[in-house]
Design an enzyme around this catalytic site. Structure first.
Site, PDB file in Angstrom:
ATOM      1  N   ASP A 108      72.879  24.720 -14.735  1.00  0.00           N
ATOM      2  CA  ASP A 108      72.582  23.213 -14.874  1.00  0.00           C
ATOM      3  C   ASP A 108      71.339  23.084 -15.852  1.00  0.00           C
ATOM      4  OD1 ASP A 108      72.708  20.484 -13.953  1.00  0.00           O
ATOM      5  OD2 ASP A 108      71.219  20.762 -12.875  1.00  0.00           O
ATOM      6  N   GLU A 112      75.413  24.013 -18.964  1.00  0.00           N
ATOM      7  CA  GLU A 112      75.171  22.303 -19.485  1.00  0.00           C
ATOM      8  C   GLU A 112      73.886  22.323 -20.109  1.00  0.00           C
ATOM      9  OE1 GLU A 112      75.116  18.039 -16.953  1.00  0.00           O
ATOM     10  OE2 GLU A 112      73.907  19.763 -16.276  1.00  0.00           O
TER      11      GLU A 112
END
Length: 171
Positions: free
Chosen positions: A69, A110
């Site tokens: 993330d 990401e």
């Protein structure tokens, strides 16, 4: 690692500057948009904790891969500048674990910055299998959280899945 209500926040009873315990940075590197909870990637205990978790999810739960993330905040203090070399090394090590110990599984970032080094396997690259940007994550998230089918845009999802980012030197 999220907000400071983590179970490992000040786990050892120690903190400096009102920040997390020994597993977190205690200086300007601690701050993220989610709180002062950036793990200290330079500590062997932190690296082992993260890598053991990657292994557990892939081995015990048979996941097809892992997603890291907001990787810009792993490698930069503010997501754009202020390098954190040990964060970059952590990304590379996660990719190495996935590639060598779990062939056929994926490590995805990401990233949102379309940095080609994130997927570059040569020297200086993080060697992750793929990365997604805001042209992917936002339309797909919207389709997943929209409760009624008549308000969900499948063409937007298709466009997001087919989106390709090209660097100037890719031409």
């Amino acid at each position: 690692f999220g907000p400071s209500d983590l179970s490992i926040w000040q786990f050892d009873g120690w903190s400096e500057n009102g920040k997390g315990g020994i597993y977190f940075y205690q200086d300007e590197r601690s701050h993220t948009p989610w709180g002062d909870t950036r793990p200290d990637y330079g500590r062997e205990e932190v690296r082992s904790f993260i890598l053991d978790n990657v292994r557990m999810w892939l081995r015990d739960y048979h996941l097809d891969g892992v997603r890291l993330d907001m990787t810009p905040y792993m490698r930069h203090i503010d997501g754009f500048s202020g390098d954190i070399p040990e964060g970059w090394a952590m990304m590379r090590k996660i990719a190495e674990v996935v590639r060598t110990e779990f062939p056929g599984r994926l490590a995805i970032a990401e990233d949102l910055h379309n940095d080609i080094a994130v997927t570059y396997v040569g020297d200086g690259g993080a060697a992750l299998h793929a990365q997604w940007d805001n042209q992917f994550v936002h339309p797909v998230r919207e389709a997943l959280i929209t409760p009624a089918d008549e308000h969900r845009s499948i063409p937007a999802v298709a466009k997001a899945v087919m989106h390709q980012y090209h660097h100037a030197f890719d031409r």
